[in-house]
Design an enzyme around this catalytic site. Structure first.
Site, mmCIF file in Angstrom:
data_model
loop_
_atom_site.group_PDB
_atom_site.id
_atom_site.type_symbol
_atom_site.label_atom_id
_atom_site.label_comp_id
_atom_site.label_asym_id
_atom_site.label_seq_id
_atom_site.Cartn_x
_atom_site.Cartn_y
_atom_site.Cartn_z
ATOM 1 N N HIS A 240 0.804 -1.218 0.000
ATOM 2 C CA HIS A 240 0.000 0.000 0.000
ATOM 3 C C HIS A 240 0.840 1.273 0.000
ATOM 4 O O HIS A 240 0.635 2.142 -0.844
ATOM 5 C CB HIS A 240 -1.072 0.035 1.089
ATOM 6 C CG HIS A 240 -1.891 1.272 0.948
ATOM 7 N ND1 HIS A 240 -2.859 1.414 -0.031
ATOM 8 C CD2 HIS A 240 -1.817 2.463 1.558
ATOM 9 C CE1 HIS A 240 -3.346 2.630 0.018
ATOM 10 N NE2 HIS A 240 -2.734 3.289 0.975
ATOM 11 N N PHE B 258 -6.801 0.540 -10.474
ATOM 12 C CA PHE B 258 -5.429 1.070 -10.404
ATOM 13 C C PHE B 258 -4.879 1.467 -11.765
ATOM 14 O O PHE B 258 -3.827 2.085 -11.835
ATOM 15 C CB PHE B 258 -4.490 0.155 -9.596
ATOM 16 C CG PHE B 258 -4.262 -1.205 -10.150
ATOM 17 C CD1 PHE B 258 -3.532 -1.395 -11.304
ATOM 18 C CD2 PHE B 258 -4.755 -2.309 -9.478
ATOM 19 C CE1 PHE B 258 -3.300 -2.668 -11.792
ATOM 20 C CE2 PHE B 258 -4.537 -3.584 -9.974
ATOM 21 C CZ PHE B 258 -3.807 -3.757 -11.132
ATOM 22 N N HIS B 259 -5.607 1.147 -12.841
ATOM 23 C CA HIS B 259 -5.189 1.784 -14.097
ATOM 24 C C HIS B 259 -5.658 3.235 -14.155
ATOM 25 O O HIS B 259 -5.133 4.017 -14.932
ATOM 26 C CB HIS B 259 -5.671 0.986 -15.315
ATOM 27 C CG HIS B 259 -4.792 -0.200 -15.588
ATOM 28 N ND1 HIS B 259 -4.916 -1.366 -14.905
ATOM 29 C CD2 HIS B 259 -3.736 -0.367 -16.439
ATOM 30 C CE1 HIS B 259 -3.983 -2.216 -15.329
ATOM 31 N NE2 HIS B 259 -3.251 -1.633 -16.254
ATOM 32 N N ARG C 4 -9.886 -11.030 -12.027
ATOM 33 C CA ARG C 4 -8.640 -10.469 -12.528
ATOM 34 C C ARG C 4 -7.612 -11.592 -12.615
ATOM 35 O O ARG C 4 -7.848 -12.693 -12.135
ATOM 36 C CB ARG C 4 -8.142 -9.354 -11.602
ATOM 37 C CG ARG C 4 -7.703 -9.826 -10.239
ATOM 38 C CD ARG C 4 -7.274 -8.681 -9.334
ATOM 39 N NE ARG C 4 -5.950 -8.182 -9.685
ATOM 40 C CZ ARG C 4 -5.106 -7.620 -8.804
ATOM 41 N NH1 ARG C 4 -5.463 -7.497 -7.528
ATOM 42 N NH2 ARG C 4 -3.932 -7.177 -9.171
ATOM 43 N N ARG C 5 -6.487 -11.318 -13.231
ATOM 44 C CA ARG C 5 -5.374 -12.254 -13.294
ATOM 45 C C ARG C 5 -5.798 -13.596 -13.844
ATOM 46 O O ARG C 5 -5.459 -14.652 -13.294
ATOM 47 C CB ARG C 5 -4.777 -12.452 -11.909
ATOM 48 C CG ARG C 5 -4.273 -11.169 -11.318
ATOM 49 C CD ARG C 5 -3.640 -11.396 -9.987
ATOM 50 N NE ARG C 5 -2.493 -10.527 -9.822
ATOM 51 C CZ ARG C 5 -1.736 -10.498 -8.739
ATOM 52 N NH1 ARG C 5 -1.986 -11.276 -7.732
ATOM 53 N NH2 ARG C 5 -0.709 -9.684 -8.679
#
Ligand code: HEM
Ligand SMILES: [Cu+2]
Length: 549
Positions: free
Chosen positions: A223, A375-376, A439-440
């Protein structure tokens, strides 16, 4: 007019540029990986030659999340402290180069093990996924190199203080020092898990690993990592943008106070990434979520200060009405436009962050591609567009060149391309995430389940956005290479604004490092000691390593 002291010394410029070259090389390779990911996830494309999706994804996350950011930030900060506190001493510069080469060798090692398929563990390298030991050694060198650069920064600051007793340090130097303290304290966590747990385990010295401890140590670092990315963008917003638009810093003391609050509130909050982790009591999650949401305070201070600067400037130019000042801003100047767009994207990004950090809502979005969409917006738009905007004056300043009108126009186009591409990509990630898309994960229809089929249109939109973004990456690389090697020779300003009302005494009071570090450590101990002891005392047997790729 420029004078000697306002220019970064040529030897320091070489140092900063070396960092920036590595950063943009990482952007080129990592951006290509990002494009391939969106194409794979659209379901219309398969990677050739048996390359694994997870190899590409590890490359992307590591090169962009860890390498691009760290190198750009350290290069930018060295330029900033040289510009504002004077040329580095030969000793400090020597150690800064040692830091640079340690980081670069570490990066090369890490990337080698990823690309040869020996470390497809994603950039978070969660146990029990186990990479080749060389991957962890490379990461260690990357971190140790950054520590050397951190101490070089502190040494330069200490010299300035000695030469200027009783004076407040220049704002950008102060901010660089805060950011490197944040980095040093937080990377202790990742160093601990890598050196004590993961490296011995990957070498076969230990057989099993405590997964929860290693993840907790990772997020103790993970973080604050995002604030380490963000604070240099704030350095540009607070101290550089006012000068570019022709205004003043709204308040020097407010800027310093915001940085200190970010230092306090960025580390004792890692549990908000572990809200669904079974081994942590809800009480401690609650404490850390509370501290997380406190970050609203310095964030809104920053938003307020920025818009106050813009409005004050616009009104000084005769703007009237509620929003008349907007028209006075230099929209045609890429050094302003790119970071400004970054600021605007931070509004939905911050709202999404509050959702992620809220326990109940987190259950809806946890581990879905919503998080990637989030986070993009933060790092890959707000931070990156600000860095691009900084590169447009920093690189020519350091290379002794000037940005032509044509390049400025291209940079405006680049910003627009990024805005469109990211709106598509991040927007569809958010929607697909709400519909449960993980995701991922490489493409799968999960046995044609109706839910997975719902995601496909969004995944195609994601690939459209990814393709547009990749064009944006090519554009910024063209501009960067031009500014570094081909643009006309000349002098470019390193813009640093003055405060509207300099208040040396309050600013000086902000340099009580013992107190700030003391509070930082106290908050960390409060938030982590008891749950951490619990994790070790009540540990399950531990896990063997897995190589699932
Ligand atoms: C061409 C531009 C970009 C494209 C097309 C792109 C695409 C993607 C996609 C599709 C994913 C998620 C894949 C998955 O979860 O399966 C991803 C993950 C990620 N991206 Fe990007 N991205 C781009 C730029 C950036 C930038 C500039 C940064 C950082 C500065 C960044 C940082 C990350 C990180 C840290 C991850 C997480 C990796 C993981 O979950 O292990 N990306 N990107
Ligand atoms: Cu976080």
């Amino acid at each position: 007019m420029m004078n000697e002291t306002m220019k970064v010394d040529r030897r320091d410029a070489k140092l900063a540029l070396a960092h920036i070259y590595v950063a943009f090389t990482a952007l080129a390779l990592g951006g290509l990986a990002g494009l391939l990911q969106t194409l794979v996830r659209s379901g219309k494309f398969n990677l050739p030659a048996g390359i694994s999706y997870y190899t590409i994804l590890t490359t992307h996350g590591t090169l962009l999340g860890l390498v691009l950011t760290t190198f750009f930030i350290i290069g930018f900060q060295f330029a900033a402290i040289s510009r504002t506190s004077g040329t580095l001493s030969d000793r400090v510069r020597f150690w800064a180069w040692v830091g640079f080469w340690t980081m670069t060798i570490g990066t090369a090692m890490t990337v080698f093990y990823i690309l040869t398929g020996q470390a497809s563990v994603l950039y978070t390298f969660y146990a029990p996924l186990q990479a080749h030991a060389g991957f962890y050694i490379g990461l260690t060198l990357l971190v140790v190199g950054s520590w050397i650069s951190g101490f070089a920064t502190f040494a330069h600051y200490a010299r300035w203080k000695k030469q200027n007793p009783g004076k407040a340090s220049p704002l950008l130097t102060f901010m660089a020092v805060v950011n490197m303290i944040l980095w040093l304290v937080s990377t202790l966590g990742v160093a601990a898990t890598v050196l004590i747990q993961l490296l011995p385990w990957s070498l076969g010295i230990t057989d099993r690993v405590n997964v929860l401890v290693s993840r907790t140590l990772f997020w103790y670092f993970g973080h604050p990592l995002v604030y380490f990315w963000l604070l240099p963008a704030y350095m540009v917003w607070y101290a550089v943008i006012p000068k570019i638009i022709g205004g003043k810093i709204f308040s020097d003391s407010l800027a310093r106070l915001a940085f200190i609050l970010f230092l306090f509130l960025s580390i004792p909050v890692g549990f908000h990434h572990q809200l669904l982790e079974p081994g942590i009591k809800p009480f401690w999650k609650f404490i850390q979520v509370f501290l997380t949401l406190m970050v609203v305070v310095p964030s809104l201070m920053t938003a307020f200060a920025m818009f106050a600067t813009f409005e004050a400037y616009g009104r000084s130019k005769g703007a009237t009405g509620l929003f008349g000042w907007l028209r006075k801003l230099p929209w045609g100047d890429a050094r302003f436009f790119a970071p400004f767009v970054g600021m605007v994207f931070f509004i939905p990004a911050g709202a999404g962050g509050i959702i992620n950090a809220s326990h109940q809502m987190n259950q809806v979005v946890h581990n879905t591609i919503w998080v990637t969409g989030h986070f993009h917006l933060t790092v890959a738009t707000t931070v990156v567009l600000t860095f691009f905007g900084a590169a447009y004056w920093l690189i020519p300043h350091l290379s002794g060149r000037v940005m032509t009108k044509a390049m400025n126009r291209l940079a405006i186009i680049q910003t627009v391309v990024w805005t469109i591409g990211m709106s598509f990509m991040s927007g569809s990630m958010h929607f697909a995430g709400l519909l449960g898309a993980p995701r991922r994960s490489a493409f799968s229809t999960y046995g044609n389940s109706p839910q997975a089929l719902e995601w496909i249109p969004y995944q195609i939109a994601q690939a459209v956005g990814g393709t547009i973004l990749f064009i944006g990456i090519i554009l910024v690389l063209v501009i960067v290479i031009n500014l570094a090697f081909f643009a006309p020779k000349g002098e470019t300003e390193f813009p640093v604004a003055e405060a509207a009302e300099p208040q040396e005494r309050t600013a000086l009071a902000m340099e009580n490092w013992k107190l700030w570090i003391g509070i930082t450590v106290a908050l960390i101990l409060i938030a982590y000691t008891i749950p951490f002891v619990d994790m070790i005392q009540n540990a399950p047997p531990g896990s063997k390593g897995y190589k699932l790729w």
